[in-house]
Design an enzyme around this catalytic site. Structure first.
Site, PDB file in Angstrom:
ATOM      1  N   PHE A 141       6.117 -10.817  -3.330  1.00 22.36           N
ATOM      2  CA  PHE A 141       4.735  -9.877  -3.409  1.00 22.36           C
ATOM      3  C   PHE A 141       5.199  -8.693  -4.314  1.00 22.36           C
ATOM      4  O   PHE A 141       6.062  -7.769  -4.047  1.00 22.36           O
ATOM      5  CB  PHE A 141       4.226  -9.260  -2.109  1.00 22.36           C
ATOM      6  CG  PHE A 141       3.095  -8.320  -2.163  1.00 22.36           C
ATOM      7  CD1 PHE A 141       1.855  -9.196  -1.825  1.00 22.36           C
ATOM      8  CD2 PHE A 141       3.126  -7.033  -2.278  1.00 22.36           C
ATOM      9  CE1 PHE A 141       0.731  -8.175  -1.665  1.00 22.36           C
ATOM     10  CE2 PHE A 141       2.354  -6.449  -2.081  1.00 22.36           C
ATOM     11  CZ  PHE A 141       0.959  -6.729  -2.080  1.00 22.36           C
ATOM     12  N   ARG A 255       2.954  -3.018   7.249  1.00 20.38           N
ATOM     13  CA  ARG A 255       3.574  -1.899   7.782  1.00 20.38           C
ATOM     14  C   ARG A 255       3.426  -2.031   9.391  1.00 20.38           C
ATOM     15  O   ARG A 255       4.145  -1.424   9.896  1.00 20.38           O
ATOM     16  CB  ARG A 255       2.697  -0.566   7.457  1.00 20.38           C
ATOM     17  CG  ARG A 255       2.718  -0.201   6.026  1.00 20.38           C
ATOM     18  CD  ARG A 255       1.736   0.694   5.650  1.00 20.38           C
ATOM     19  NE  ARG A 255       2.047   0.821   4.307  1.00 20.38           N
ATOM     20  CZ  ARG A 255       1.004   1.277   3.308  1.00 20.38           C
ATOM     21  NH1 ARG A 255      -0.178   1.083   3.835  1.00 20.38           N
ATOM     22  NH2 ARG A 255       1.399   1.491   1.997  1.00 20.38           N
ATOM     23  N   GLY A 351      31.883   6.983  17.404  1.00 21.13           N
ATOM     24  CA  GLY A 351      32.947   7.323  16.429  1.00 21.13           C
ATOM     25  C   GLY A 351      33.456   6.689  15.496  1.00 21.13           C
ATOM     26  O   GLY A 351      32.522   6.120  14.645  1.00 21.13           O
ATOM     27  N   GLU A 375       6.861   0.269   1.525  1.00 20.38           N
ATOM     28  CA  GLU A 375       5.601   0.159   2.375  1.00 20.38           C
ATOM     29  C   GLU A 375       4.982   1.316   2.606  1.00 20.38           C
ATOM     30  O   GLU A 375       4.398   1.763   3.749  1.00 20.38           O
ATOM     31  CB  GLU A 375       5.559  -0.520   3.697  1.00 20.38           C
ATOM     32  CG  GLU A 375       6.652  -1.840   3.623  1.00 20.38           C
ATOM     33  CD  GLU A 375       5.878  -3.032   3.132  1.00 20.38           C
ATOM     34  OE1 GLU A 375       4.618  -2.946   2.864  1.00 20.38           O
ATOM     35  OE2 GLU A 375       6.346  -3.939   2.824  1.00 20.38           O
TER      36      GLU A 375
HETATM   37  P1  FAD Z   1       8.600   7.334  -5.673  1.00 23.81           P
HETATM   38  O1  FAD Z   1       7.137   6.721  -5.670  1.00 23.81           O
HETATM   39  O2  FAD Z   1       9.024   7.721  -7.248  1.00 23.81           O
HETATM   40  O3  FAD Z   1       8.853   8.528  -4.836  1.00 23.81           O
HETATM   41  C1  FAD Z   1       9.968   9.383  -4.833  1.00 23.81           C
HETATM   42  C2  FAD Z   1       9.967  10.426  -3.798  1.00 23.81           C
HETATM   43  O4  FAD Z   1       8.834  11.372  -4.180  1.00 23.81           O
HETATM   44  C3  FAD Z   1       9.711   9.781  -2.453  1.00 23.81           C
HETATM   45  O5  FAD Z   1      10.121  10.809  -1.391  1.00 23.81           O
HETATM   46  C4  FAD Z   1       7.996  10.072  -2.462  1.00 23.81           C
HETATM   47  O6  FAD Z   1       7.463  10.120  -0.905  1.00 23.81           O
HETATM   48  C5  FAD Z   1       7.952  11.334  -3.123  1.00 23.81           C
HETATM   49  N1  FAD Z   1       6.462  11.375  -3.554  1.00 23.81           N
HETATM   50  C6  FAD Z   1       5.834  10.447  -4.306  1.00 23.81           C
HETATM   51  N2  FAD Z   1       4.547  10.899  -4.577  1.00 23.81           N
HETATM   52  C7  FAD Z   1       4.260  11.912  -3.834  1.00 23.81           C
HETATM   53  C8  FAD Z   1       3.198  12.677  -3.328  1.00 23.81           C
HETATM   54  N3  FAD Z   1       2.182  12.568  -4.070  1.00 23.81           N
HETATM   55  N4  FAD Z   1       3.477  13.837  -2.831  1.00 23.81           N
HETATM   56  C9  FAD Z   1       4.629  14.067  -2.057  1.00 23.81           C
HETATM   57  N5  FAD Z   1       5.684  13.259  -2.326  1.00 23.81           N
HETATM   58  C10 FAD Z   1       5.439  11.989  -3.143  1.00 23.81           C
HETATM   59  N6  FAD Z   1       8.017  -3.092  -3.654  1.00 23.81           N
HETATM   60  C11 FAD Z   1       7.108  -4.087  -3.862  1.00 23.81           C
HETATM   61  O7  FAD Z   1       6.024  -4.366  -4.563  1.00 23.81           O
HETATM   62  N7  FAD Z   1       7.315  -5.463  -3.191  1.00 23.81           N
HETATM   63  C12 FAD Z   1       8.570  -5.735  -2.360  1.00 23.81           C
HETATM   64  O8  FAD Z   1       8.953  -6.568  -1.818  1.00 23.81           O
HETATM   65  C13 FAD Z   1       9.249  -4.041  -2.193  1.00 23.81           C
HETATM   66  N8  FAD Z   1      10.602  -4.442  -1.484  1.00 23.81           N
HETATM   67  C14 FAD Z   1      11.255  -3.230  -1.617  1.00 23.81           C
HETATM   68  C15 FAD Z   1      12.714  -3.720  -0.987  1.00 23.81           C
HETATM   69  C16 FAD Z   1      13.582  -2.471  -1.063  1.00 23.81           C
HETATM   70  C17 FAD Z   1      14.917  -2.665  -0.282  1.00 23.81           C
HETATM   71  C18 FAD Z   1      13.321  -1.181  -1.401  1.00 23.81           C
HETATM   72  C19 FAD Z   1      14.214  -0.134  -1.412  1.00 23.81           C
HETATM   73  C20 FAD Z   1      12.013  -1.025  -2.017  1.00 23.81           C
HETATM   74  C21 FAD Z   1      11.024  -2.156  -2.056  1.00 23.81           C
HETATM   75  N9  FAD Z   1       9.840  -1.969  -2.522  1.00 23.81           N
HETATM   76  C22 FAD Z   1       9.052  -3.112  -2.958  1.00 23.81           C
HETATM   77  C23 FAD Z   1       9.440  -0.721  -3.458  1.00 23.81           C
HETATM   78  C24 FAD Z   1       8.896   0.266  -2.562  1.00 23.81           C
HETATM   79  O9  FAD Z   1       7.680  -0.014  -1.932  1.00 23.81           O
HETATM   80  C25 FAD Z   1       8.753   1.515  -3.339  1.00 23.81           C
HETATM   81  O10 FAD Z   1      10.211   1.835  -3.640  1.00 23.81           O
HETATM   82  C26 FAD Z   1       8.138   2.665  -2.628  1.00 23.81           C
HETATM   83  O11 FAD Z   1       6.814   2.376  -2.755  1.00 23.81           O
HETATM   84  C27 FAD Z   1       8.282   4.290  -3.295  1.00 23.81           C
HETATM   85  O12 FAD Z   1       8.445   4.182  -4.562  1.00 23.81           O
HETATM   86  P2  FAD Z   1       9.257   4.696  -5.358  1.00 23.81           P
HETATM   87  O13 FAD Z   1      10.738   4.166  -4.986  1.00 23.81           O
HETATM   88  O14 FAD Z   1       9.101   4.188  -6.932  1.00 23.81           O
HETATM   89  O15 FAD Z   1       9.659   6.209  -5.191  1.00 23.81           O
END
Ligand code: FAD
Length: 396
Positions: A141, A255, A351, A375
């Site tokens: 997805f 979720r 530990g 998610e």
């Molecule tokens: P960002 O959106 O850049 O966020 C960085 C930080 O800023 C976070 O702390 C966030 O909470 C904060 N932030 C952002 N906006 C705001 C706001 N408005 N107010 C306050 N704080 C904010 N995605 C898929 O589509 N399909 C998958 O199968 C999938 N699998 C994954 C598997 C793994 C192991 C991982 C790590 C991620 C996966 N993801 C997948 C992606 C995941 O859904 C995203 O990493 C997630 O949505 C966060 O996006 P980002 O990493 O770009 O962080």
């Protein structure tokens, strides 16, 4: 949840409030079956898989399918049609083994299959769902992009019409199962808004590369997908939805699995710490006899049961058709946070042994860092709840 009373006739230390009694016989049976599978097929190997950064998806998928765990809460097309709580209990037992295993099942069932089930044509459902339910066909997805995670509305992947075909261009990042999937559900911007496309592996111009260097969810495949002018037939588009409502509704399903699954990871950490504390002797006594250790164990037990109750309540609301996005955000935010706190505290009880793959606690803690982020991050779920409470949206 299954445990042994510390004293005969006393409460189960792993389920102090006997929350499992709130489950039906069938839900408990499903939990026991998945737990046996995890004990036999996953636990003996998971430390090595995590260390080596592998997940034998092709081998495990048919076994998960035979147990009815893939698309378990969907109806028809070879799916089991279970209740939400039954699905939740299965997720709990899967994640007690490893969050990577639960992630595989969530992505396959709640994201890829759910998208096809909810928004696909009858032909698309017939073509893909039975094989996916059986674990012969793997799905992924793809929503997140390198520059758009929490804010998918800005996505740059586009699909434009060319005659009756579509042409897909762009890239997706952090996609679970990406390089091993037979079919990718890809969300792209079109003239009409965001739409979903089914892209079979091997389609010309579609490539997937694994992301390396992960310190979390190591027993899970995570990939970057690239679409270089990929030509797709007219019937590749999911006809049933336009707009972000499509992917976001699937994420809400996934979720739900997470808010249950994390109870399993938490239970496994707490159980490990409890066992260890009873047998590890320092200063001439088992460390379980020290008040500071007992306080840690009690805090874990409290958080575990609170999380289990939250999962149960959200599950029952869902089965009664009363679940809202805010309920799921409540559960995801609370339960991932609690599971992480339990995992970190359990790590201290073990530990030095706690930092190895011989015990599950740091593996779970590291996995839960991804679960906290994917998610919907904890910050985004806080904002969802903030909006639910105040009526004010604070995302921008
Ligand atoms: P960002 O959106 O850049 O966020 C960085 C930080 O800023 C976070 O702390 C966030 O909470 C904060 N932030 C952002 N906006 C705001 C706001 N408005 N107010 C306050 N704080 C904010 N995605 C898929 O589509 N399909 C998958 O199968 C999938 N699998 C994954 C598997 C793994 C192991 C991982 C790590 C991620 C996966 N993801 C997948 C992606 C995941 O859904 C995203 O990493 C997630 O949505 C966060 O996006 P980002 O990493 O770009 O962080």
């Amino acid at each position: 949840m299954s445990g042994r009373p510390a004293r005969s006739g006393g409460p189960d230390p792993l389920d102090l409030l006997a929350v499992s009694d709130l489950l039906s016989d069938e839900e408990r049976l499903i939990g026991a079956t998945v737990r046996r599978f995890a004990d036999d097929r996953i636990r003996p190997h998971i430390g090595d898989w995590f260390e080596q950064g592998v997940f034998p998806a092709r081998e495990l998928a048919p076994e998960l399918g035979a147990l009815g765990l893939l698309g378990m809460h969907l109806d028809g097309y070879g799916c089991t049609g279970s209740s939400a709580v039954a699905y939740g209990v299965a997720c709990l037992e899967l994640e007690a083994a490893d969050s990577g295993l639960r992630s595989f099942v969530s992505v396959q069932g709640s994201l890829a299959m759910r998208a096809i089930h909810a928004f696909g044509s009858e032909e698309q459902k017939q073509q893909w769902l039975p094989g996916m339910a059986a674990g012969r066909t793997i799905g992924c997805f793809a929503l997140t992009e390198p520059d758009f995670g929490s804010d998918p509305a800005g996505m740059r992947t586009t699909a434009r019409r060319k005659g009756t075909d579509w042409v897909l261009s762009g890239s997706k990042m952090w996609i679970t199962n990406g390089s091993i999937a037979d079919v990718a559900v890809v969300w792209a911007q079109t003239e009409e808004g965001v739409r979903g496309f089914l892209v079979p592996s091997g389609t010309r111009g579609f490539t997937a590369q694994d992301i390396h260097g992960k310190l979390s969810l190591r027993a899970s495949v995570t990939s970057e997908l690239a679409f270089d002018e990929v030509v797709l037939p007219a019937d590749a588009v999911l006809p049933g939805v336009t707009g972000l409502r499509g992917p976001l509704s699937c994420l809400n399903e996934a979720r739900f699995g997470i808010l249950w699954g994390t109870v399993g990871a938490a239970r496994d950490c707490y159980a490990s710490a409890l066992d260890y504390a009873k047998s590890r002797v320092q200063f001439g006594r088992p460390i379980a006899a020290f008040q500071l250790t007992q306080e840690k164990l009690v805090e874990m037990a409290l958080k575990l049961e609170q999380a289990y109750l939250v999962a149960w309540r959200v599950g029952r609301l869902k089965d009664e058709g009363k679940s809202r996005a805010a309920h799921v955000s409540f559960g995801k935010l609370n339960n991932v946070r609690s599971a992480l706190e339990i995992a970190r505290s359990a790590r201290t009880v073990l530990g030095a042994n706690g930092v190895t793959t011989a015990y599950p606690v740091l593996r779970h803690a590291n996995n839960l860092e991804s679960v906290l982020t994917y998610e919907g991050t904890s910050e985004i779920h806080t904002l969802v709840l903030g909006e639910a409470i105040t009526g004010e949206a604070a995302y921008q």
